[in-house]
Design an enzyme around this catalytic site. Structure first.
Site, PDB file in Angstrom:
ATOM      1  N   ASP A  85      44.362  57.772  73.264  1.00  0.00           N
ATOM      2  CA  ASP A  85      44.703  59.176  73.030  1.00  0.00           C
ATOM      3  C   ASP A  85      43.470  59.926  72.531  1.00  0.00           C
ATOM      4  OD1 ASP A  85      44.982  57.692  70.564  1.00  0.00           O
ATOM      5  OD2 ASP A  85      45.925  59.461  69.667  1.00  0.00           O
ATOM      6  N   GLU A  99      46.445  57.224  67.663  1.00  0.00           N
ATOM      7  CA  GLU A  99      45.448  57.172  66.600  1.00  0.00           C
ATOM      8  C   GLU A  99      45.054  58.564  66.146  1.00  0.00           C
ATOM      9  OE1 GLU A  99      41.638  56.703  64.459  1.00  0.00           O
ATOM     10  OE2 GLU A  99      42.049  57.948  66.205  1.00  0.00           O
ATOM     11  N   GLU A 100      44.968  59.499  67.090  1.00  0.00           N
ATOM     12  CA  GLU A 100      44.576  60.863  66.754  1.00  0.00           C
ATOM     13  C   GLU A 100      45.756  61.701  66.270  1.00  0.00           C
ATOM     14  OE1 GLU A 100      41.626  61.489  66.498  1.00  0.00           O
ATOM     15  OE2 GLU A 100      40.409  60.560  68.059  1.00  0.00           O
ATOM     16  N   GLU A 134      35.519  51.900  67.686  1.00  0.00           N
ATOM     17  CA  GLU A 134      35.263  53.293  67.287  1.00  0.00           C
ATOM     18  C   GLU A 134      33.755  53.592  67.330  1.00  0.00           C
ATOM     19  OE1 GLU A 134      37.181  55.753  66.741  1.00  0.00           O
ATOM     20  OE2 GLU A 134      39.150  54.996  66.146  1.00  0.00           O
TER      21      GLU A 134
END
Length: 397
Positions: free
Chosen positions: A75, A140-141, A169
């Site tokens: 995402d 995650e976002e 990341e």
């Protein structure tokens, strides 16, 4: 389809408009990359009241240990003003040696490179002597409720166990090889509300201005410092992020004032001990009369945000040495081991196995014209491929 080329992999993923909470085709594309390599793939939809359903992916190659997990998210954040982009944000356009697109570095690029690294390892050596898995979320976002937490719970309930995890990341500040994240500071947020008495600004003796009280309390939160840091972590730091009274009139003393804050804390503290320290500071400040001479103590209440992020530090030498050695072998320099920056899904994974983070250069993440140097995709793939070989070599020793 072949998955050994990280550039092709990333272009495929960027062209999927997977803005949280939309899957956007990204997990479907990833599944098509992994299945030909021998991975079994599960698409897991997680749900919770009041939040959007989120699709996640778990894939595994091999059935025995040792077991290495790669974790990340497909995402992405919204593109912002699309007209401000030099190239369309979901076009994966390559210009002047850089690929443009939302998620290029945060973090579809890391996923694309790890897929390519695994594909090259399988092509050259066959499947690893152990197991490899991908744990990829679509949340995650977003609120991070229906993502990694629930996917880990689902996999663990099935009997999945991991010996180590790499999160892809974007950890490097300036160049590939700068930094490996071996831990993260904790994060705790709250909101204070001071209750006063509304009145006319010309008759302050008939009112009780909560702004005076909120200033006393917020000053106490920021001074003195909470600590001076530790060997592995920066000093804990609290920032007041909002002060609100909701007052539209300049001649009216408001009835209440609120302030929000966030503190990033080191391993001197737990979330619980930090809450106790903050309340002690507020109580001491409430009793002072510096800004409110002759008044009773400030009346306040505090609401803590749910789910603080806990501080952690990874001390698994086999994992750290394998990754550091891979970085040094490919780029010729030793990366800094760091705990700086914000939070990531590593804060959830730490409860299941040792975890470190390493990915692309993060300078353009979340920005208009997010982009990655094409050369970095090949370099990161080389680092990941070397890491896979080194980690399984360590594990077998």
């Amino acid at each position: 389809m072949t998955s050994t080329d990280p550039i092709t992999n990333l272009a495929t993923l960027i062209r999927c408009p997977s803005v949280t909470p939309a899957e956007g085709g990204a997990l479907a594309a990833l599944e098509q990359m992994l299945k030909p390599l021998g991975f079994t793939v599960d698409r897991v939809v997680a749900k919770d009241t009041g939040t959007p359903d989120i699709e996640n992916l778990y894939a595994r190659l091999g059935s025995d240990g040792p077991h290495l997990m790669f974790a990340g998210h497909t995402d992405v954040v919204p593109v912002g003003d699309e007209a401000a982009w030099t190239h369309p944000p979901f076009s994966a356009t390559i210009a002047d040696g850089e690929m443009y697109g939302r998620g290029a570095v945060d973090m579809k690029g890391g996923i694309a490179c790890f897929v390519a690294a695994v594909a090259r390892h399988v092509e050259k050596h066959g499947a690893p002597k152990g197991s490899l898995s991908f744990l990829i979320t679509g949340d995650e976002e977003g609120p991070a409720i229906n993502g990694t937490v629930k996917l880990l719970e689902w996999a663990a309930a099935k009997g999945e166990r991991w010996d180590a995890c790499l999160v892809g990341e974007p950890t490097n500040p300036d160049a590939l090889g700068d930094m490996i994240k071996i831990g993260r500071r904790g994060s705790l947020s709250g909101r204070i509300t001071v209750h006063g008495v509304q009145g006319h600004a010309a008759y302050p003796h008939l009112a009780d201005n909560p702004v005076r009280g909120i200033l006393q309390l917020t000053e106490a939160l920021m001074d003195p410092p909470f600590d001076s840091g530790t060997e592995s972590f920066q000093p804990s730091n609290l920032e007041v992020t909002t002060i609100d009274v909701g007052n539209l009139a300049v001649n009216v003393i408001p009835a209440k004032a609120s302030a929000s804050f966030n503190i990033r804390f080191n391993d001197i503290w737990t979330a619980e001990s930090l809450m106790a320290e903050i309340i002690a500071r507020l109580d001491r400040a409430a009793a002072k009369d510096k800004l409110r001479p002759g008044r009773t103590p400030v009346r306040y209440d505090i609401v803590w945000n749910e789910r603080p992020s806990h501080v952690f530090l990874t001390r698994n030498n086999a994992l750290i040495d394998s990754l550091s050695g891979a970085v040094e072998a490919v780029v010729g320099r030793q990366p800094k081991l760091s705990t700086t920056g914000g939070t990531s899904d590593a804060r959830f994974i730490k409860d299941y196995c040792p975890v470190v983070e390493f990915g692309l250069v993060g300078q353009t993440m979340h920005m208009v014209d997010e982009r990655v140097a094409v050369a970095d995709l090949e370099t990161l793939t080389g680092i990941y491929e070397t890491f896979i070989a080194r980690w399984f070599g360590h594990a077998a020793a």
